[in-house]
Design an enzyme around this catalytic site. Structure first.
Site, PDB file in Angstrom:
ATOM      1  N   HIS A 270      25.663  49.853 -19.791  1.00  0.00           N
ATOM      2  CA  HIS A 270      25.932  50.446 -21.390  1.00  0.00           C
ATOM      3  C   HIS A 270      26.686  51.882 -21.784  1.00  0.00           C
ATOM      4  O   HIS A 270      27.844  51.394 -20.856  1.00  0.00           O
ATOM      5  CB  HIS A 270      24.265  51.621 -21.511  1.00  0.00           C
TER       6      HIS A 270
ATOM      7  N   GLU B 224      17.563  50.386 -14.095  1.00  0.00           N
ATOM      8  CA  GLU B 224      18.375  51.486 -13.626  1.00  0.00           C
ATOM      9  C   GLU B 224      17.278  51.792 -12.131  1.00  0.00           C
ATOM     10  O   GLU B 224      15.986  51.647 -12.556  1.00  0.00           O
ATOM     11  CB  GLU B 224      19.547  52.747 -13.893  1.00  0.00           C
TER      12      GLU B 224
END
Length: 236
Positions: free
Chosen positions: A27, A111
Site C-alpha cells: 500500500h 498485515e
C-alpha cells in the site's frame, strides 16, 4: 516453459509447467508510515495520505505495464485481491480503476497483528518490552504482548493464501495488495528462507514484488521491492 524459452536470469527449470504469477503491491504511504509506528491488522488502520494516493496511482501505472512493455514474459494481470485494511483497500481501488478489474478482499493477506505493540514505534516497544522486538524480527516464533502474531504465524497464514492461488488455473497473473511484513513473509515462503532473512528485504510503500508459483513448489522470486515512482510513461 522450457529452459530454452525462459528469459535470461530466470530460475532454472526443465519442464513446461506454467506458474501462477503473483504481483505483490505494498500500500501507499500513511501517517503511520511516516511515524514508523507498527500498524497491524488489529484495527482498520489509517488511510493513505496525499503522498500515498499519488504512490497508489504510480503503482497502478507500473502494474498496468506488466506483461506489456515490462516483464513481457509475465502474463497480464487478470485478478486483483487486497487486504481488508483501509490503506490496502484504497490502494487496490486505484489499481482496480486503472486495470479495469474487480477488487476482491481477502484477510489472508492482511498485515501482522502486533497485539499491544499496535501504533507504537520501535523505540516505544523496546522501552516497554525490553529485548523483545529484535527476536520477533529474527527468531520468528516470539509473539507480541497482547495476543499478536509471530512471523511464523504470518508465514503460515500467507502460505495458505498463496497455495490457494497456486491451486487455481495456471498461467494467470494475480495482483495482491498487502503490507510490508506480510509481503516479506510471502517472499520468504517462496524462497523457503528463515525469518531472520526477511527483514533484510526492502519493501517500500507502493513497491512491486513478483513471485511465480509453480505446481511443484519450486517457486521463483522474479522481483523484490521495485519502486513504483517514474513508471507512468513508456520509454520510446
Amino acid at each position: 516453459m522450457s529452459e530454452s524459452l525462459r528469459p535470461s536470469g530466470a530460475a532454472a527449470r526443465f519442464d513446461d509447467l506454467p506458474p501462477v504469477t503473483v504481483l505483490l503491491v505494498r500500500h501507499g504511504q500513511t501517517a503511520m508510515t511516516l511515524s514508523r509506528g507498527y500498524s497491524g491488522s488489529g484495527e482498520p488502520g489509517p488511510p493513505l495520505d496525499e503522498t500515498g494516493l499519488a504512490q497508489a496511482a504510480a503503482a497502478a501505472d507500473l502494474v498496468h505495464r506488466v506483461g506489456d512493455d515490462l516483464w513481457g514474459d509475465i502474463e497480464r494481470p487478470g485478478e486483483l485481491i487486497a487486504s481488508p485494511m483501509v490503506r490496502t483497500q484504497q490502494t487496490g481501488g486505484v489499481i482496480a480503476d486503472r486495470l479495469g478489474l474487480t477488487l476482491r478482499t481477502d484477510a489472508t493477506f492482511q498485515e501482522a497483528d502486533f497485539g499491544a505493540w499496535q501504533g507504537l514505534t520501535g523505540a516505544q516497544i523496546e522501552e516497554r518490552w525490553p529485548g523483545q522486538l529484535e527476536p520477533w524480527h529474527s527468531e520468528g516464533t516470539l509473539r507480541p504482548a497482547g495476543g499478536g502474531e509471530s512471523l511464523v504465524d504470518v508465514a503460515d497464514r500467507v502460505r495458505a493464501g498463496l497455495d490457494r492461488l497456486r491451486a487455481g488455473t495456471p498461467g494467470r497473473a494475480v495482483v495482491v495488495v498487502s503490507h510490508a511484513v506480510a509481503i516479506r513473509a510471502m517472499l520468504g515462503v517462496a524462497l523457503d528462507a528463515a525469518p531472520l532473512s526477511w527483514s533484510r528485504l526492502r519493501v517500500a510503500p507502493a513497491s512491486l514484488s513478483i513471485v511465480r508459483l509453480f505446481p511443484d513448489h519450486r517457486d521463483e522470486v522474479a522481483v523484490v521491492g521495485a519502486p513504483s515512482e517514474g513508471w507512468g510513461e513508456r520509454r520510446r
